[in-house]
Design an enzyme around this catalytic site. Structure first.
Site, PDB file in Angstrom:
ATOM      1  CD  GLU A   1      -5.464  15.649 -15.438  1.00  0.00           C
ATOM      2  OE1 GLU A   1      -4.252  15.405 -15.390  1.00  0.00           O
ATOM      3  OE2 GLU A   1      -6.220  15.237 -16.335  1.00  0.00           O
TER       4      GLU A   1
ATOM      5  CD  GLU B   1       4.866  15.960 -22.842  1.00  0.00           C
ATOM      6  OE1 GLU B   1       4.164  16.981 -22.692  1.00  0.00           O
ATOM      7  OE2 GLU B   1       4.391  14.798 -22.806  1.00  0.00           O
TER       8      GLU B   1
ATOM      9  CG  HIS C   1      -2.568   9.433 -24.418  1.00  0.00           C
ATOM     10  ND1 HIS C   1      -3.135   9.727 -23.210  1.00  0.00           N
ATOM     11  CD2 HIS C   1      -1.242   9.727 -24.284  1.00  0.00           C
ATOM     12  CE1 HIS C   1      -2.203  10.177 -22.380  1.00  0.00           C
ATOM     13  NE2 HIS C   1      -1.050  10.198 -23.011  1.00  0.00           N
TER      14      HIS C   1
ATOM     15  CE  LYS D   1       3.625  17.464 -14.321  1.00  0.00           C
ATOM     16  NZ  LYS D   1       4.009  16.238 -15.000  1.00  0.00           N
TER      17      LYS D   1
ATOM     18  NE  ARG E   1      -4.145  -1.958   1.789  1.00  0.00           N
ATOM     19  CZ  ARG E   1      -4.224  -2.921   2.717  1.00  0.00           C
ATOM     20  NH1 ARG E   1      -3.506  -2.836   3.806  1.00  0.00           N
ATOM     21  NH2 ARG E   1      -5.056  -3.925   2.559  1.00  0.00           N
TER      22      ARG E   1
ATOM     23  CG  HIS F   1      -0.815  14.604 -23.527  1.00  0.00           C
ATOM     24  ND1 HIS F   1      -0.250  15.811 -23.890  1.00  0.00           N
ATOM     25  CD2 HIS F   1       0.137  13.967 -22.776  1.00  0.00           C
ATOM     26  CE1 HIS F   1       0.963  15.902 -23.378  1.00  0.00           C
ATOM     27  NE2 HIS F   1       1.233  14.808 -22.704  1.00  0.00           N
TER      28      HIS F   1
ATOM     29  CE  LYS G   1      -1.915  13.364 -14.575  1.00  0.00           C
ATOM     30  NZ  LYS G   1      -2.339  13.871 -15.882  1.00  0.00           N
TER      31      LYS G   1
ATOM     32  NE  ARG H   1      -0.848  16.538 -12.873  1.00  0.00           N
ATOM     33  CZ  ARG H   1      -0.083  15.792 -12.095  1.00  0.00           C
ATOM     34  NH1 ARG H   1      -0.257  15.814 -10.796  1.00  0.00           N
ATOM     35  NH2 ARG H   1       0.867  15.029 -12.610  1.00  0.00           N
TER      36      ARG H   1
ATOM     37  CG  ASN I   1      -3.722  15.652 -19.910  1.00  0.00           C
ATOM     38  OD1 ASN I   1      -2.845  14.791 -19.934  1.00  0.00           O
ATOM     39  ND2 ASN I   1      -4.448  15.887 -18.842  1.00  0.00           N
TER      40      ASN I   1
ATOM     41  CG  HIS J   1       4.269  10.490 -24.292  1.00  0.00           C
ATOM     42  ND1 HIS J   1       2.915  10.342 -24.465  1.00  0.00           N
ATOM     43  CD2 HIS J   1       4.428  11.568 -23.454  1.00  0.00           C
ATOM     44  CE1 HIS J   1       2.271  11.266 -23.765  1.00  0.00           C
ATOM     45  NE2 HIS J   1       3.169  12.021 -23.150  1.00  0.00           N
TER      46      HIS J   1
HETATM   47  N1  GLY Z   1       2.039  14.744 -17.841  1.00  0.00           N
HETATM   48  C1  GLY Z   1       0.844  15.385 -17.448  1.00  0.00           C
HETATM   49  C2  GLY Z   1       0.678  15.519 -15.985  1.00  0.00           C
HETATM   50  O1  GLY Z   1       1.579  15.194 -15.240  1.00  0.00           O
HETATM   51  O2  GLY Z   1      -0.348  15.955 -15.530  1.00  0.00           O
END
Ligand code: GLY
Length: 358
Positions: free
Chosen positions: A235, A183, A250, A225, A119, A246, A141, A239, A243, A263
């Site tokens: 998010e 990015e 994706h 960031k 956990r 993305h 993330k 946040r 994306n 990516h």
């Molecule tokens: N890579 C996007 C984020 O960390 O929210």
């Protein structure tokens, strides 16, 4: 020189150390290890280059290393289990520390393993690609891919620290460097028009690996960031602007098979698609779209979607995305260069126009 930036998250706050020669600074690493048991997770590309430089500092610990195959196609539940098998077989306990030494795949996988094992055990990120230094190692993330959707299984789980050594970029291949730049450009587009202009002026220096330029873009990216993550860790709002590009990206990664496009390459294409859609909605003009495409091209990144994915493929793939609500596809778009929208559902005919024109 070490530049230290803090990700402010109350009792889960942590430092990002940015600078050169950091792999050789034992104290930077060991000060965040609170137990005798340490496991390093890395991959076959990074291990011969940097593993010894890190293990050298850890001779006093019960140390295990796990060397994974390299590539997005290995960011799976099966690979995750390799980490669990080792931790259990070696009787690692709850205070053991996991060190992720590698790019985004190693970081995401290891972070998720750390989040799940008993956990939650402490983990430290040592990102070795530009993309992981400017984005994925910061913000907690973690997760793995599913054949039906990228990053669809995961957890928010913050590291104890992020140790960035700009010198490791010396061994990064050009394609990976470019993927990281995608990015970096994102931060300029979503919230920092001045940074975007700076990038336009300095893109050649960056691609020539000028150390000062690389250090500056890492600092600016981590600053952006860290601010965003501090204000919306899980998010629920702002946040999501990280994306940009993305959802399209994706779809490309999943649809083409993980690992075919890096990516950052998929994000570059996806950001161009998002820019075109923003123009269709009257927010960007053609000159803005041209500027965006041009900087990606100068970075050596692709800007056109793969011919083998048609509009129906995109719609099917984009229907599996964490930003979607009640089955509606929601996208991050641009109001202008330097300002992103929150997730918006757009008229299907406008989305189809962009997908069909691609
Ligand atoms: N890579 C996007 C984020 O960390 O929210």
């Amino acid at each position: 020189m070490t530049n230290i930036m803090q990700v402010e998250l109350g009792d889960r706050s942590y430092p990002i150390y940015m600078g050169a020669g950091h792999l050789d600074k034992a104290e930077l690493l060991t000060q965040h290890i609170k137990s005798k048991q340490v496991v390093i997770v890395t991959n076959e590309t990074i291990a011969p280059l940097y593993l010894d430089r890190v293990t050298k500092h850890l001779q006093e610990y019960q140390l295990e290393t796990i060397i994974l195959k390299d590539g997005e196609q290995y960011k799976t539940l099966e690979t995750l289990n390799i980490i669990f098998d080792t931790l259990l077989a070696k009787k690692f306990s709850r205070n053991a520390t996991l060190i992720a030494l590698g790019g985004g795949v190693v970081g995401d996988l290891s972070g998720f393993a750390a989040a799940c094992y008993q956990r939650g055990i402490p983990f430290i990120q040592i990102p070795t690609t530009l993309l992981s230094q400017v984005d994925s190692s910061v913000g907690g993330k973690t997760g793995v891919n599913h054949p039906l959707g990228k990053n669809m299984l995961g957890a928010f789980y913050q590291p104890q620290s992020v140790i960035i050594d700009v010198d490791v970029l010396d061994t990064l291949d050009d394609r990976q460097l470019a993927a990281g730049v995608a990015e970096v450009i994102k931060y300029g587009l979503i919230r920092d028009a001045n940074f975007f202009s700076w990038l336009e002026k300095n893109i050649e220096k960056i691609m020539a690996r000028d150390k000062m330029a690389l250090t500056y873009i890492i600092e600016q990216s981590c600053h952006n960031k860290a601010e965003i993550v501090a204000s919306d860790e899980r998010e629920s709002g702002i946040r999501a602007i990280l994306n940009l590009g993305h959802t399209f990206g994706h779809a490309i990664e999943t649809g083409m098979g993980y690992g075919k496009y890096l990516h950052g390459e998929a994000v570059a294409i996806g950001t161009c698609q998002a820019a075109e859609l923003s123009r269709e909605l009257g927010w960007l003009n053609q000159d803005d779209v041209n500027r965006i495409k041009s900087i990606f091209q100068q970075a050596g990144l692709p800007i056109d979607p793969p011919k083998s994915l048609n509009a129906d493929d995109f719609l099917r793939l984009m229907a599996v995305d964490k930003k979607n609500v009640d089955g509606d596809i929601r996208l991050i778009l641009l109001k202008k260069i330097g300002e992103a929208t929150l997730p918006v559902a757009v008229e299907k005919n406008k989305l189809l126009k962009v997908l069909n024109d691609g």
